[in-house]
Write a protein that holds these residues in place. Structure first.
Motif, PDB file in Angstrom:
ATOM      1  N   THR A 162      -3.474   4.866  -2.413  1.00 61.87           N
ATOM      2  CA  THR A 162      -4.500   5.661  -1.753  1.00 61.87           C
ATOM      3  C   THR A 162      -4.074   7.115  -1.841  1.00 61.87           C
ATOM      4  N   GLU A 167      -9.184   5.497  -2.663  1.00 62.79           N
ATOM      5  CA  GLU A 167      -8.459   4.343  -3.171  1.00 62.79           C
ATOM      6  C   GLU A 167      -8.527   4.397  -4.690  1.00 62.79           C
ATOM      7  N   GLU A 226      -8.032   2.650  -8.287  1.00 61.85           N
ATOM      8  CA  GLU A 226      -8.025   1.343  -8.940  1.00 61.85           C
ATOM      9  C   GLU A 226      -7.283   1.418 -10.262  1.00 61.85           C
ATOM     10  N   ASN A 227      -6.597   0.339 -10.645  1.00 62.05           N
ATOM     11  CA  ASN A 227      -5.842   0.329 -11.897  1.00 62.05           C
ATOM     12  C   ASN A 227      -6.701   0.560 -13.125  1.00 62.05           C
ATOM     13  N   TYR A 228      -7.935   0.059 -13.124  1.00 61.47           N
ATOM     14  CA  TYR A 228      -8.746   0.229 -14.327  1.00 61.47           C
ATOM     15  C   TYR A 228      -9.111   1.691 -14.561  1.00 61.47           C
ATOM     16  N   CYS A 284       0.834  -1.194   0.000  1.00 63.89           N
ATOM     17  CA  CYS A 284       0.000   0.000   0.000  1.00 63.89           C
ATOM     18  C   CYS A 284       0.871   1.247   0.000  1.00 63.89           C
ATOM     19  N   SER A 311      -1.342  -1.170  -4.245  1.00 64.95           N
ATOM     20  CA  SER A 311      -2.517  -0.313  -4.188  1.00 64.95           C
ATOM     21  C   SER A 311      -2.087   1.113  -3.840  1.00 64.95           C
TER      22      SER A 311
END
Length: 120
Positions: free
Chosen positions: A92, A106, A108-110, A62, A90
């Motif tokens: 944040t 958070e 997200e990769n997409y 993270c 990940s």
């Protein structure tokens, strides 16, 4: 009779300077990352995560990226920064406002791989 180390420098801390004199603030200054405003953002996020929220996420997986809400950062630059540091971990975003509010997002990769484009 005095006790203790008399050669140590006396540190005066009051409600106006305590944040600047925090040990982590001194460490962050030595990192030489960005402006003093950004360094304050990093310190506020650190204090919120470690001392306020008792953040216990796995540090290997993270990454928290402090961002000042007043910065002129573009989405393209933000996307570039996240791609440079993510490496499968990940992310944040910690968005810091001048009134000390911090909002966490958070990422997200997409979202990064498929940016929204404005129709012309």
């Amino acid at each position: 009779m005095e006790s203790g180390n008399t050669s140590s420098k006396k540190l005066v801390v009051d409600r106006y300077t305590w944040l600047d004199n925090h040990p982590k603030a001194e460490e962050i200054k030595r990192w030489n990352i960005g402006s003093p405003t950004y360094q304050k953002t990093v310190l506020q996020v650190y204090l919120d995560l470690c001392e306020g929220m008792h953040f216990t996420a796995n540090k290997e997986n993270c990454i928290v990226l402090p961002v000042n809400a007043q910065s002129n950062m573009t989405m393209a630059r933000l996307r570039e920064m996240i791609h440079q540091i993510a490496n499968g971990r990940s992310i944040t975003l910690a968005v810091y406002e001048s009134d000390s509010t911090i909002v966490y997002y958070e990422v997200e990769n997409y979202i990064l791989d498929n940016p929204v484009t404005n129709p012309s």
